[in-house]
Design a protein around this motif. Structure first.
Motif, PDB file in Angstrom:
ATOM      1  N   PHE A   1      40.149  31.614  47.329  1.00  9.55           N
ATOM      2  CA  PHE A   1      40.593  32.362  46.463  1.00  9.55           C
ATOM      3  C   PHE A   1      40.008  33.085  45.161  1.00  9.55           C
ATOM      4  CE2 PHE A   1      44.512  33.179  43.486  1.00  9.55           C
ATOM      5  CZ  PHE A   1      44.603  34.597  43.602  1.00  9.55           C
TER       6      PHE A   1
ATOM      7  N   LEU B   1      37.024  37.802  27.152  1.00 13.45           N
ATOM      8  CA  LEU B   1      37.634  36.564  28.164  1.00 13.45           C
ATOM      9  C   LEU B   1      36.934  35.404  27.712  1.00 13.45           C
ATOM     10  CD1 LEU B   1      39.405  35.800  30.347  1.00 13.45           C
ATOM     11  CD2 LEU B   1      37.562  36.936  31.853  1.00 13.45           C
TER      12      LEU B   1
ATOM     13  N   GLN C   1      39.374  33.156  25.270  1.00 19.60           N
ATOM     14  CA  GLN C   1      40.324  33.161  26.482  1.00 19.60           C
ATOM     15  C   GLN C   1      41.541  32.590  26.075  1.00 19.60           C
ATOM     16  OE1 GLN C   1      39.896  30.528  30.184  1.00 19.60           O
ATOM     17  NE2 GLN C   1      38.740  31.901  30.179  1.00 19.60           N
TER      18      GLN C   1
ATOM     19  N   PHE D   1      36.997  27.628  34.632  1.00 15.26           N
ATOM     20  CA  PHE D   1      36.373  28.507  35.785  1.00 15.26           C
ATOM     21  C   PHE D   1      37.018  29.605  36.363  1.00 15.26           C
ATOM     22  CE2 PHE D   1      35.027  29.361  40.030  1.00 15.26           C
ATOM     23  CZ  PHE D   1      34.244  30.508  39.779  1.00 15.26           C
ATOM     24  N   TYR D   2      37.994  28.696  37.017  1.00 14.83           N
ATOM     25  CA  TYR D   2      39.253  29.476  37.772  1.00 14.83           C
ATOM     26  C   TYR D   2      39.961  30.342  36.949  1.00 14.83           C
ATOM     27  CZ  TYR D   2      38.155  26.558  41.890  1.00 14.83           C
ATOM     28  OH  TYR D   2      37.569  25.903  42.876  1.00 14.83           O
ATOM     29  N   ARG D   3      40.248  29.886  35.694  1.00 13.92           N
ATOM     30  CA  ARG D   3      41.238  30.594  34.733  1.00 13.92           C
ATOM     31  C   ARG D   3      40.617  32.009  34.465  1.00 13.92           C
ATOM     32  NH1 ARG D   3      43.863  27.694  29.885  1.00 13.92           N
ATOM     33  NH2 ARG D   3      42.096  28.543  29.160  1.00 13.92           N
ATOM     34  N   THR D   4      39.110  32.109  34.198  1.00 12.67           N
ATOM     35  CA  THR D   4      38.376  32.888  33.867  1.00 12.67           C
ATOM     36  C   THR D   4      38.466  34.065  35.002  1.00 12.67           C
ATOM     37  OG1 THR D   4      36.905  31.520  32.413  1.00 12.67           O
ATOM     38  CG2 THR D   4      36.095  33.632  33.003  1.00 12.67           C
ATOM     39  N   VAL D   5      38.145  33.651  36.269  1.00 11.03           N
ATOM     40  CA  VAL D   5      38.034  34.438  37.418  1.00 11.03           C
ATOM     41  C   VAL D   5      39.433  35.309  37.726  1.00 11.03           C
ATOM     42  CG1 VAL D   5      37.989  34.414  40.037  1.00 11.03           C
ATOM     43  CG2 VAL D   5      36.263  32.751  38.801  1.00 11.03           C
ATOM     44  N   PHE D   6      40.415  34.320  37.511  1.00  7.85           N
ATOM     45  CA  PHE D   6      41.800  35.110  37.768  1.00  7.85           C
ATOM     46  C   PHE D   6      42.221  36.071  36.840  1.00  7.85           C
ATOM     47  CE2 PHE D   6      42.433  31.289  40.560  1.00  7.85           C
ATOM     48  CZ  PHE D   6      41.763  31.799  41.536  1.00  7.85           C
ATOM     49  N   ILE D   7      41.861  35.883  35.420  1.00  8.98           N
ATOM     50  CA  ILE D   7      42.218  36.770  34.325  1.00  8.98           C
ATOM     51  C   ILE D   7      41.198  37.949  34.554  1.00  8.98           C
ATOM     52  CG2 ILE D   7      42.437  37.070  31.768  1.00  8.98           C
ATOM     53  CD1 ILE D   7      43.042  34.252  31.633  1.00  8.98           C
ATOM     54  N   LEU D   8      40.172  37.739  34.955  1.00  7.70           N
ATOM     55  CA  LEU D   8      39.216  39.100  34.916  1.00  7.70           C
ATOM     56  C   LEU D   8      39.931  40.320  35.320  1.00  7.70           C
ATOM     57  CD1 LEU D   8      36.402  39.878  34.170  1.00  7.70           C
ATOM     58  CD2 LEU D   8      35.912  39.118  36.569  1.00  7.70           C
ATOM     59  N   PRO D   9      40.373  40.354  36.692  1.00  2.00           N
ATOM     60  CA  PRO D   9      40.946  41.648  37.049  1.00  2.00           C
ATOM     61  C   PRO D   9      42.041  42.142  36.212  1.00  2.00           C
ATOM     62  CG  PRO D   9      41.247  39.873  38.725  1.00  2.00           C
ATOM     63  CD  PRO D   9      40.722  39.175  37.711  1.00  2.00           C
ATOM     64  N   ILE D  10      42.785  41.399  35.528  1.00  2.00           N
ATOM     65  CA  ILE D  10      43.822  41.916  34.696  1.00  2.00           C
ATOM     66  C   ILE D  10      43.256  42.785  33.379  1.00  2.00           C
ATOM     67  CG2 ILE D  10      46.011  41.461  33.362  1.00  2.00           C
ATOM     68  CD1 ILE D  10      45.746  38.684  34.505  1.00  2.00           C
TER      69      ILE D  10
ATOM     70  N   THR E   1      47.450  39.913  42.395  1.00  4.26           N
ATOM     71  CA  THR E   1      47.868  38.625  43.002  1.00  4.26           C
ATOM     72  C   THR E   1      47.405  37.268  41.902  1.00  4.26           C
ATOM     73  OG1 THR E   1      48.011  39.259  45.142  1.00  4.26           O
ATOM     74  CG2 THR E   1      47.711  36.736  44.720  1.00  4.26           C
ATOM     75  N   PRO E   2      46.298  37.624  41.588  1.00  5.70           N
ATOM     76  CA  PRO E   2      45.786  36.374  40.356  1.00  5.70           C
ATOM     77  C   PRO E   2      46.738  36.282  39.525  1.00  5.70           C
ATOM     78  CG  PRO E   2      43.843  37.493  41.027  1.00  5.70           C
ATOM     79  CD  PRO E   2      45.170  38.356  41.806  1.00  5.70           C
ATOM     80  N   PHE E   3      47.282  37.588  38.806  1.00  6.55           N
ATOM     81  CA  PHE E   3      48.016  37.213  37.727  1.00  6.55           C
ATOM     82  C   PHE E   3      49.418  36.478  38.265  1.00  6.55           C
ATOM     83  CE2 PHE E   3      51.709  39.296  35.536  1.00  6.55           C
ATOM     84  CZ  PHE E   3      51.418  38.947  34.157  1.00  6.55           C
TER      85      PHE E   3
ATOM     86  N   PHE F   1      49.828  34.517  40.452  1.00  6.69           N
ATOM     87  CA  PHE F   1      49.508  33.156  40.861  1.00  6.69           C
ATOM     88  C   PHE F   1      49.429  32.210  39.282  1.00  6.69           C
ATOM     89  CE2 PHE F   1      45.805  30.252  40.487  1.00  6.69           C
ATOM     90  CZ  PHE F   1      46.152  29.144  41.173  1.00  6.69           C
TER      91      PHE F   1
END
Lengths: 355, 276, 291
Positions: free
Chosen positions: B19, B259, B263, C102-111, C167-169, C171
């Protein structure tokens, strides 16, 4: 130091009246405790004295001056909150000096006032700490220090000890009393804990549903409650009440449903019923057949070491009796209790007022 | 609690990692595209020698306004964020700590909810007409005002949440200590809600930076923001794809820095905003 | 007391003034405009009264009709996918504790990325000639697809972008809610003999309902405002296949300079959305909170 006077003070929130027509005058240097069950309006009354709550009807005087329209900051009061309300971003010293800073005092003057207060409260080593670095008792002291350094005319306390554990509460209670003896500042103290009220107060005000039930010195209220509510509220364990029939042929006698009789200290001619209140510690164990004795069945025995408490039942009525000595009784035993008729509290069964 | 001891099965790690890759890949791809030559991009080459040509064109090109756009966006986002934070903090403090009647609170919040739900473009026409008649069209002031208004509802709720967290007794203690309202706000409330201010401010800044349709309608070349600059690349007859990629990459930089360094505040802001 | 009263008003005033001047006044302005045809001559607006004619034009405006329809279709389909995917991913990945930051950074990025940049990225990826998607299809021996140019595919392509974007948001919010559920409830359910789907149906879903509703509302509001991606990817085309309401208003009011008509459309849109809000809240209150 100043007097505080309330004349016909009433508070409404919308249609709800939470304080009704309170008259009260507090003397200079007096330690007055407002006590009552939760929701009785004691905190609201205190907040009205502080100026945090407006007065709907009536007048309030501090030091003889009408203060209805004076904002909290100009009333010459300081307040200790239940939650302490310490500024989390300021050190103990900054918390204590905030009011002085606002009043335009120089740093020199500020520390001149803080030092002795910190000394009195034993806070010397904690002045540079933030509230989160302090224990409950230390926070409590900083809150008191903040109140002291303002050198107010009146101290207001809103359940200041209720966030402490039982042991610390007893100690802080004593410290508070000592502090008052030292400073002799007029103090209004709110609590729901009748032990705190009894131990701290010069005078106690018992409130119920926004109405003053009785005002007086602690032991005066304890010995002569004006009504059943005051009698039951003060004292722990709480007073036993017996709703009895007055013998129409011998009106100095009150009769239990099971036929036991109490000899009343005086004749109650004209009354058909009476509520007799007897404090648990006034009850004694006596032998069967003793005059004025009532029978009851032991339900539970609670030895606390220094005292023994008996939970008994007589018909549908629960009775608590406490004794200084250790007892040789077992649950299920039937025992006989009696008390000195001079220690009976007599209340009208319908109006619940003392007779 | 018990879960920290138990580690998740490998399949779960795989799902999450997959994902993350899907989310991340387009960003990597556009960064890659920004270092390609137009030809390498059009040929779909994977092996290429990175070039800064597109960045040079975006930043130094004669026809490129991107530096101006960047400056405009900075001015507009920083100013509107400052205003919106001030206005929202004052209002939230007033509403939640200065005893307004219930209906005042309700009307203001209800109105901000409704306004928040309506697409901003529906009001942009009226803003344009009004601003134009008082000479605010194509000025920073116009866009700043619009962005302030767009972000105000969110800032109001967020600051409301944070200020409601400040115990009432602290405000009362300060009042008894002799503080008048501005002092209570400045010396007691603001220091305590500082993390909340950071969270709200960062989100307002990013939303203002990203905002497109209203900036599109209220500005012309001189006041155009970064998103407009990027939009322009796509509008031209022959799309300068690599330059669009370079400009896109550059435009993400501020949000990306925030970010990384802030964060904690962003997460706090997103969750508190969502709580409402 | 006097200074307190002053500050009480003074602190609330800026917000009220902003709201009045920039949201309420514009509504009246829109109303006034909508009864006129307005032309700008030398920075002077010339107003010509046309009564309700602007409103009468609305039902026959193919763009407006397509805009409303596509916006609803876009919002419902995109948000439904985001919610289901986000929920499923949250269920699948709860308890993964490694690489959290890492995951949180990736999933917030698109927002945090401008919508227009999202559009730019996908414009490149969707490109018929060199986009990565068609490249992959070619490798596997398929025929390239005109993602944005085919009227049957364009709206779906835009929806895919939105699903990827948000979707990341969903999620993250679902995961936060899922992980805040008390663990002992699951243990109790296990002891009570609940099967996995029963735990999901009777425990997880009801407990997460508040979070699900909040996420859903948040996403629907944003989805109805969709503009940036459409502007960059398709410009509403081909034909009217990706026309959305914000874009129609923009086109009518600004590109075609029909202030009066555009205002009528704006007000009609506000009315439609207000009606939907009222209907939705009626429906929500009638159904009652699930506890």
């Amino acid at each position: 130091m100043a007097t505080v006077e309330l004349k016909g003070v009433t508070k409404r929130f919308g249609a709800v009246e939470v304080i009704t027509n309170v008259d009260l005058s507090i003397e200079e240097g007096e330690f007055l405790v407002l006590v009552g069950p939760s929701g009785c309006g004691k905190s609201t009354l205190l907040r009205m004295i502080s100026g945090l709550e407006t007065i709907s009807v009536g007048d309030m005087f501090i030091g003889g001056k009408r203060v209805n329209d004076v904002p909290a900051r100009d009333r010459g009061i300081s307040m200790v909150f239940q939650s302490y309300a310490l500024y989390p971003h300021m050190t103990s010293a900054q918390n204590m000096s905030f009011a002085l800073r606002l009043a335009g005092k120089t740093p020199d003057e500020q520390s001149k006032r803080i030092k002795p207060a910190a000394g009195v409260l034993g806070l010397g080593d904690y002045l540079d700490r933030f509230p989160r670095e302090l224990s409950g008792g230390q926070r409590q002291r900083v809150a008191m220090g903040r109140a002291i350094v303002r050198e107010p005319d009146v101290f207001l306390f809103d359940e200041p000890l209720s966030n402490l554990d039982a042991k610390l509460r007893v100690r802080m209670r004593a410290e508070l009393k000592e502090l008052h003896q030292k400073l002799k500042t007029t103090t209004v103290y709110v609590t729901h804990d009748q032990v705190e009220a009894m131990t701290l107060a010069d005078r106690i005000v018992v409130l119920r549903d926004g109405i003053i039930e009785q005002v007086g010195a602690p032991l005066e209220l304890y010995d002569n409650p004006r009504n059943k509510f005051v009698g039951s509220f003060l004292g722990s364990p709480s007073m036993n009440f017996f709703d009895l029939r007055v013998d129409p042929d011998a009106p100095e006698q009150a009769v239990f449903a099971d036929g036991d009789k109490l000899c009343l200290p005086r004749s109650l001619e004209g009354h058909s019923r009476v509520t007799v209140g007897i404090r648990p510690e006034a009850l004694n164990l006596v032998a069967e057949g003793t005059e004025n004795a009532i029978s009851a069945k032991v339900v539970v025995i609670e030895p606390t070491g220094a005292e023994t408490e008996l939970f008994l039942r007589k018909g549908d009525t629960h009775i608590i009796a406490s004794f200084r000595e250790r007892l040789n009784v077992r649950p299920g035993d039937t025992v006989f209790l009696s008390a000195d008729p001079a220690k009976y509290h007599l209340f009208d069964s319908t109006t619940e007022m003392a007779i | 609690m018990t879960d920290h001891g138990r580690s998740a099965p490998l399949a779960r790690h795989a799902v999450l990692f997959g994902f993350a890759l899907i989310v991340l890949f387009p960003f990597l791809w556009i960064v890659m595209a920004s270092f390609k030559t137009q030809i390498a991009l059009l040929m779909g080459q994977w092996k290429f020698s990175p070039t800064l040509y597109s960045y040079d064109a975006v930043l130094n090109g004669k026809t490129s306004d991107f530096v101006t756009n960047f400056k405009n966006s900075s001015i507009i986002a920083i100013t509107s964020t400052t205003i919106v934070l001030t206005v929202a903090t004052l209002a939230a403090f007033s509403l939640y700590r200065l005893r307004w009647a219930d209906w005042v609170l309700r009307i203001l919040l209800a109105w901000s909810v409704i306004f928040h739900m309506v697409p901003p473009i529906t009001l942009a026409g009226a803003w344009y007409t009004m601003f134009r008649s008082i000479g605010l069209d194509n000025t920073y002031a116009g866009i700043i005002l619009a962005h302030t208004t767009i972000n105000l509802p969110m800032a109001l709720w967020m600051m409301g949440v944070f200020i409601k967290d400040v115990p009432k007794e602290l405000v009362e203690a300060a009042q008894i200590d002799g503080a008048k309202t501005p002092r209570v706000l400045w010396n007691v409330v603001v220091p305590i809600v500082r993390p909340g201010l950071a969270a709200t401010g960062i989100l307002c800044f990013i939303f203002s930076w990203n905002e497109f349709p209203v900036a599109l309608t209220l500005s012309q070349r001189a006041t155009a923001t970064v998103p407009l600059g990027i939009g322009k690349y796509a509008q031209e007859n022959t799309i300068a794809f690599t330059e669009m990629a370079a400009a896109s990459t550059l435009s993400i930089v501020p949000a990306f820095i925030l970010l990384i360094v802030a964060q904690r505040f962003i997460v706090r802001g997103l969750t508190s905003g969502a709580v409402k | 007391m006097k200074s307190d009263t002053f500050w009480r008003y003074a602190t609330l005033a800026p917000a009220v003034i902003l709201f009045v001047l920039l949201t309420i006044l514009p509504l009246f302005n829109l109303a006034a405009l909508s009864f006129h045809n307005v032309e700008w001559i030398n920075r002077e607006a010339v107003w010509e009264w046309v009564g309700l004619r602007n409103y009468a034009k609305l039902p026959n405006d193919t763009l407006f009709n397509a805009g409303i329809l596509n916006t609803i279709l876009f919002a419902v389909v995109a948000v439904a996918f985001q919610m289901v995917l986000g929920f499923w991913l949250a269920l699948m990945t709860t308890r993964v504790t490694r690489l959290r930051v890492f995951y949180r950074t990736v999933f917030i990025l698109p927002i945090l990325v401008p919508g227009i940049v999202i559009g730019a990225i996908w414009k490149l990826m969707y490109s018929y000639d060199f986009g990565i998607i068609n490249q992959v299809i070619l490798w596997f021996g398929g025929n390239p697809v005109d993602w944005l140019g085919n009227p049957d595919l364009a709206l779906m392509s835009v929806i895919i972008v939105d699903v990827w974007h948000w979707t990341p948001f969903c999620f993250l919010l679902m995961l936060a809610s899922l992980e805040s559920l008390p663990q002992d409830i699951f243990e109790a359910a296990e002891i009570d003999g609940a099967r996995r789907w029963q735990v999901l149906r009777y425990i997880i879903l009801p407990l997460m309902m508040p979070a699900i509703i909040v996420t859903f509302i948040f996403r629907m509001i944003l989805a109805f405002k969709v503009f940036d991606e459409i502007y960059l990817l398709t410009g509403g085309g081909p034909g009217t296949s990706t026309e959305v309401i914000s874009f129609t208003i923009y086109r009518r009011f600004f590109t075609e300079d029909q202030s009066g008509y555009g205002s009528a459309m704006s007000l009609a849109t506000i009315a439609v959305i207000a009606t939907m809000i009222i209907l939705a809240s009626r429906f929500a209150t009638r159904k009652g909170p699930e506890q």
